[in-house]
Write a protein that holds these residues in place. Sequence first.
Motif, mmCIF file in Angstrom:
data_model
loop_
_atom_site.group_PDB
_atom_site.id
_atom_site.type_symbol
_atom_site.label_atom_id
_atom_site.label_comp_id
_atom_site.label_asym_id
_atom_site.label_seq_id
_atom_site.Cartn_x
_atom_site.Cartn_y
_atom_site.Cartn_z
ATOM 1 N N LEU A 186 37.948 44.962 53.159
ATOM 2 C CA LEU A 186 38.382 44.819 53.283
ATOM 3 C C LEU A 186 39.230 42.938 53.998
ATOM 4 O O LEU A 186 38.745 42.492 55.008
ATOM 5 C CB LEU A 186 39.692 45.472 54.900
ATOM 6 C CG LEU A 186 39.528 46.564 54.501
ATOM 7 C CD1 LEU A 186 40.194 47.380 55.648
ATOM 8 C CD2 LEU A 186 40.511 46.966 53.989
ATOM 9 N N PHE A 187 38.649 42.586 52.663
ATOM 10 C CA PHE A 187 38.206 40.651 52.902
ATOM 11 C C PHE A 187 39.758 39.666 52.806
ATOM 12 O O PHE A 187 39.400 38.582 52.989
ATOM 13 C CB PHE A 187 37.393 40.344 51.738
ATOM 14 C CG PHE A 187 36.120 41.028 51.774
ATOM 15 C CD1 PHE A 187 35.778 41.289 52.592
ATOM 16 C CD2 PHE A 187 35.317 41.119 50.729
ATOM 17 C CE1 PHE A 187 34.454 42.356 52.971
ATOM 18 C CE2 PHE A 187 34.396 41.970 50.156
ATOM 19 C CZ PHE A 187 34.053 42.979 51.731
ATOM 20 N N GLY A 188 41.324 40.411 52.720
ATOM 21 C CA GLY A 188 41.867 39.922 52.370
ATOM 22 C C GLY A 188 42.513 38.752 51.304
ATOM 23 O O GLY A 188 41.281 38.892 50.051
ATOM 24 N N TRP A 189 43.615 38.397 51.034
ATOM 25 C CA TRP A 189 44.044 37.340 50.249
ATOM 26 C C TRP A 189 43.688 36.541 50.343
ATOM 27 O O TRP A 189 44.184 35.437 50.241
ATOM 28 C CB TRP A 189 45.567 37.448 49.747
ATOM 29 C CG TRP A 189 46.615 38.750 49.628
ATOM 30 C CD1 TRP A 189 45.620 40.077 48.602
ATOM 31 C CD2 TRP A 189 47.150 39.165 49.022
ATOM 32 N NE1 TRP A 189 46.411 41.024 48.857
ATOM 33 C CE2 TRP A 189 47.825 40.036 48.692
ATOM 34 C CE3 TRP A 189 48.969 38.688 49.939
ATOM 35 C CZ2 TRP A 189 49.047 41.213 48.410
ATOM 36 C CZ3 TRP A 189 49.810 38.624 48.729
ATOM 37 C CH2 TRP A 189 49.991 40.291 48.239
ATOM 38 N N GLN A 190 42.870 35.660 50.207
ATOM 39 C CA GLN A 190 41.383 34.666 50.026
ATOM 40 C C GLN A 190 40.999 34.771 49.253
ATOM 41 O O GLN A 190 40.598 35.193 49.223
ATOM 42 C CB GLN A 190 41.414 34.304 51.760
ATOM 43 C CG GLN A 190 40.511 35.737 52.612
ATOM 44 C CD GLN A 190 40.700 35.757 54.039
ATOM 45 O OE1 GLN A 190 40.741 34.082 54.236
ATOM 46 N NE2 GLN A 190 39.914 36.413 54.438
ATOM 47 N N ASP A 191 39.958 33.242 49.205
ATOM 48 C CA ASP A 191 39.070 32.859 48.789
ATOM 49 C C ASP A 191 37.674 33.242 49.022
ATOM 50 O O ASP A 191 36.829 33.838 48.050
ATOM 51 C CB ASP A 191 38.846 31.082 48.169
ATOM 52 C CG ASP A 191 39.797 30.968 47.782
ATOM 53 O OD1 ASP A 191 39.643 31.404 45.837
ATOM 54 O OD2 ASP A 191 40.905 29.402 47.532
ATOM 55 N N TYR A 192 37.825 32.984 50.638
ATOM 56 C CA TYR A 192 36.790 33.458 51.280
ATOM 57 C C TYR A 192 36.850 33.752 52.777
ATOM 58 O O TYR A 192 38.144 33.799 53.487
ATOM 59 C CB TYR A 192 35.912 31.802 51.789
ATOM 60 C CG TYR A 192 34.893 31.074 50.402
ATOM 61 C CD1 TYR A 192 34.297 31.477 49.797
ATOM 62 C CD2 TYR A 192 35.930 30.335 49.956
ATOM 63 C CE1 TYR A 192 33.331 31.113 49.020
ATOM 64 C CE2 TYR A 192 35.593 29.693 48.940
ATOM 65 C CZ TYR A 192 33.818 29.595 49.216
ATOM 66 O OH TYR A 192 33.798 29.121 47.140
#
Length: 261
Positions: free
Chosen positions: A95-101
């Motif tokens: 679950l890394f989310g709406w982001q680059d990093y």
Amino acid sequence: MDRKNRQWLLARRPQGMVSADDFRWVETAAPTPAEGEVLVHNLWLSCDPTQRGWIAGDTYLPAVKIDEVVRSFAVGEVVESRHPKFQPGQLVQGLFGWQDYACVKSGTPSSPSHLPPGVPIETAMSALGLTGITAYYGLLDVGRPKPGETVVVSGAAGATGSAVGQIAKIKGCRAIGIAGGAEKCRWLTEDYGFDAAIDYKSEDVGARLRELCPKGIDVFFDNVGGEILDAALAREREELRSEELSQPAHPARAHGRLHHP
Ligand SMILES: NC(=O)c1ccc[n+]([C@@H]2O[C@H](COP(=O)([O-])OP(=O)(O)OC[C@H]3O[C@@H](n4cnc5c(N)ncnc54)[C@H](OP(=O)(O)O)[C@@H]3O)[C@@H](O)[C@H]2O)c1
């Protein structure tokens, strides 16, 4: 190294249909991993119906907070690691989310896990990911279809439903899909091997189920609820209905051979 992190944050809880104004774009510096953490560069984001629930309120996970990065399943590459199990260059999912990093840690809801070696990223995120697992266990563990039985699935042209129909066919069942529109129905029967499809937008679902399942439905895998669920319950095979009525209401049996994710 300076890494720019583009992020979509939740600006407000959506009312009705989700709109662009429900989100806010920010650019920050990517975080530096602390001991035990891993910095992941997102390569693919998954778009799933469950995200609508996560931004609306508490579900099986706590709601995404206002001004927090929008939660999303993703696959990314490890770019920095302070955890012995993860090395730069490895592909991981979580679950890394709406982001680059994303800076993530084992044992938390966003815990990273390695991708199975040799499996294409799209396959790991679909047929071998949550969607395939939902279809597989929902149909085989809960539905328990036997060869020759009739399996009806709603949302059949969707991610989960299309996998359910194909697994049903592999198990020797008759698969009937319910989907919206002639094109999706054609796709189900001609490309995905369903035996029949019902277009709920132009056909009477109850009448078509009576026609296609004269002896009733053995397993109904529901993805949508509402009127389609009502129509399918009315066609549940008579023996199943009386079997369920004669059993004590044990939670595991209460759904009988009806699956609703
Ligand atoms: N994907 C997962 O990993 C996963 C995991 C656990 C649970 N689930 C649950 O499984 C269900 C399906 O998920 P999915 O990922 O397969 O979704 P999906 O690919 O987005 O498919 C859902 C389909 O349902 C149909 N639909 C939407 N609203 C409808 C309505 N009111 N009446 C009838 N049909 C409607 C739409 O197809 P038409 O154009 O045919 O209407 C839509 O394409 C959801 O309830 C989801 O929360 C999914």
